[in-house]
Write a protein that holds these residues in place. Structure first.
Motif, short mmCIF file in Angstrom:
data_model
loop_
_atom_site.label_atom_id
_atom_site.label_comp_id
_atom_site.label_asym_id
_atom_site.label_seq_id
_atom_site.Cartn_x
_atom_site.Cartn_y
_atom_site.Cartn_z
N LYS A 7 15.68 31.05 -19.12
CA LYS A 7 16.84 32.00 -18.75
C LYS A 7 16.85 31.94 -17.28
CE LYS A 7 17.99 33.78 -23.01
NZ LYS A 7 19.13 33.46 -23.85
N GLN A 8 18.03 32.35 -16.76
CA GLN A 8 18.33 32.75 -15.35
C GLN A 8 18.99 33.82 -15.06
OE1 GLN A 8 19.76 29.39 -12.92
NE2 GLN A 8 18.83 30.54 -11.04
N PHE A 10 20.85 36.45 -12.73
CA PHE A 10 21.48 36.52 -11.44
C PHE A 10 21.83 38.18 -11.29
CE2 PHE A 10 22.53 32.29 -13.06
CZ PHE A 10 22.10 31.38 -11.84
N ILE A 45 13.77 32.95 -14.52
CA ILE A 45 13.88 32.93 -13.11
C ILE A 45 15.05 33.92 -12.72
CG2 ILE A 45 15.46 31.02 -13.29
CD1 ILE A 45 14.58 30.22 -10.31
N THR A 47 17.36 35.50 -9.82
CA THR A 47 18.03 34.99 -8.76
C THR A 47 19.17 35.83 -7.89
OG1 THR A 47 17.63 32.67 -9.46
CG2 THR A 47 19.31 32.88 -7.69
N ARG A 48 19.02 36.29 -6.85
CA ARG A 48 20.35 37.20 -6.47
C ARG A 48 21.42 36.30 -6.17
NH1 ARG A 48 17.90 39.40 -0.63
NH2 ARG A 48 19.69 40.72 -1.05
N VAL A 49 22.60 36.86 -6.32
CA VAL A 49 24.04 36.27 -6.39
C VAL A 49 24.91 36.95 -5.48
CG1 VAL A 49 24.80 37.27 -8.45
CG2 VAL A 49 25.03 34.83 -8.17
N GLY A 50 26.07 36.26 -4.98
CA GLY A 50 27.07 36.82 -4.33
C GLY A 50 28.17 37.40 -5.30
N ILE A 62 24.32 38.62 -14.44
CA ILE A 62 24.62 37.69 -15.19
C ILE A 62 23.60 36.91 -15.82
CG2 ILE A 62 26.10 35.43 -15.30
CD1 ILE A 62 27.33 36.32 -12.40
N HIS A 64 22.27 33.48 -17.67
CA HIS A 64 22.58 32.09 -18.18
C HIS A 64 21.56 31.66 -18.94
CE1 HIS A 64 26.54 31.15 -16.90
NE2 HIS A 64 26.34 31.65 -15.68
N TRP A 69 27.97 38.32 -18.78
CA TRP A 69 28.16 39.59 -17.52
C TRP A 69 27.61 40.90 -18.04
CZ3 TRP A 69 30.45 35.14 -16.05
CH2 TRP A 69 30.70 34.97 -14.66
N THR B 47 30.16 30.64 -7.20
CA THR B 47 29.57 31.83 -6.88
C THR B 47 28.63 31.33 -5.66
OG1 THR B 47 30.08 32.80 -9.27
CG2 THR B 47 28.44 33.72 -7.69
N ARG B 48 28.23 32.15 -4.66
CA ARG B 48 27.13 31.95 -4.03
C ARG B 48 25.90 32.27 -4.39
NH1 ARG B 48 29.15 34.34 1.74
NH2 ARG B 48 27.29 33.27 2.42
N VAL B 49 24.83 31.84 -4.04
CA VAL B 49 23.46 32.33 -4.74
C VAL B 49 22.37 32.46 -3.67
CG1 VAL B 49 22.47 30.03 -5.42
CG2 VAL B 49 22.38 31.85 -6.86
N GLY B 50 21.48 33.24 -4.02
CA GLY B 50 20.48 33.46 -3.14
C GLY B 50 19.18 32.22 -3.55
N HIS B 64 25.86 26.23 -14.35
CA HIS B 64 25.81 26.83 -15.87
C HIS B 64 26.84 26.71 -16.67
CE1 HIS B 64 21.57 28.25 -15.84
NE2 HIS B 64 21.77 28.64 -14.56
N VAL B 102 17.27 24.72 -16.30
CA VAL B 102 17.25 25.80 -17.34
C VAL B 102 18.06 25.45 -18.76
CG1 VAL B 102 18.14 28.27 -17.99
CG2 VAL B 102 17.87 27.79 -15.71
#
Lengths: 105, 105
Positions: A7-8, A10, A45, A47-50, A62, A64, A69, B47-50, B64, B102
């Motif tokens: 899983k990821q 965000f 994992i 991850t931060r997202v915009g 989110i 994945h 969402w 989407t932008r991601v970190g 994804h 993933v």
């Protein structure tokens, strides 16, 4: 050594008026990282997202590859999302944002 | 009205020495948004991601629900990723980062 994740997750940490960071998005992201580490979930994992435009109901999370969402997530919801959804495979329905979804053909 | 997407494209735009933004990550993100809009792909969200720790081979792009990482993506690669992978369903193998994946159970 390739890393394979199951899983990821965000977490939106977008700054700006009315955006997820002003609603606790950074704390949610940090809590996910802490709780994943605490459980030794090496196949998850975080991850931060915009911005995905859902900050009216933020903080947004989110997951994945599920393409799901979550809305209005607080740090107190993180353990439940991890246990029920990420580990148990059952989305936390009360937090699902029905407006957004990624689904393969 | 719920929005359902077929693909979500995450472009790393992390700032800092050696991170994806210094290698063109922001331009890749902008190019994806432009090319998706130009093609009218309303079922693709960009989407932008970190940081995911792959900036040594950045800029990073993640698609994804496929769970596929791309490495060293340039704006010139964007149309090819859209045409072959996002529309055509075939990953652009020469850009795939084999270190990260993933994959559902």
């Amino acid at each position: 050594m390739p890393r394979q994740f199951r899983k990821q997750v965000f977490c939106c940490t977008t700054e700006g008026e009315g955006k997820c960071a002003t609603k606790g998005g950074v704390e949610v992201w940090q809590k996910f990282k802490e709780e994943v580490a605490k459980r030794g979930l090496t196949d998850v994992i975080v991850t931060r997202v915009g911005c995905t435009g859902q900050h009216a109901v933020g903080p947004t999370v989110i997951v994945h590859p599920d393409g799901l969402w979550y809305r209005q997530v607080t740090p107190d919801d993180v353990a439940e999302i991890l246990e029920k959804h990420i580990i148990g495979g059952q989305p936390v329905e009360r937090l699902v944002n029905p407006e957004m979804r990624v689904k393969a053909d």
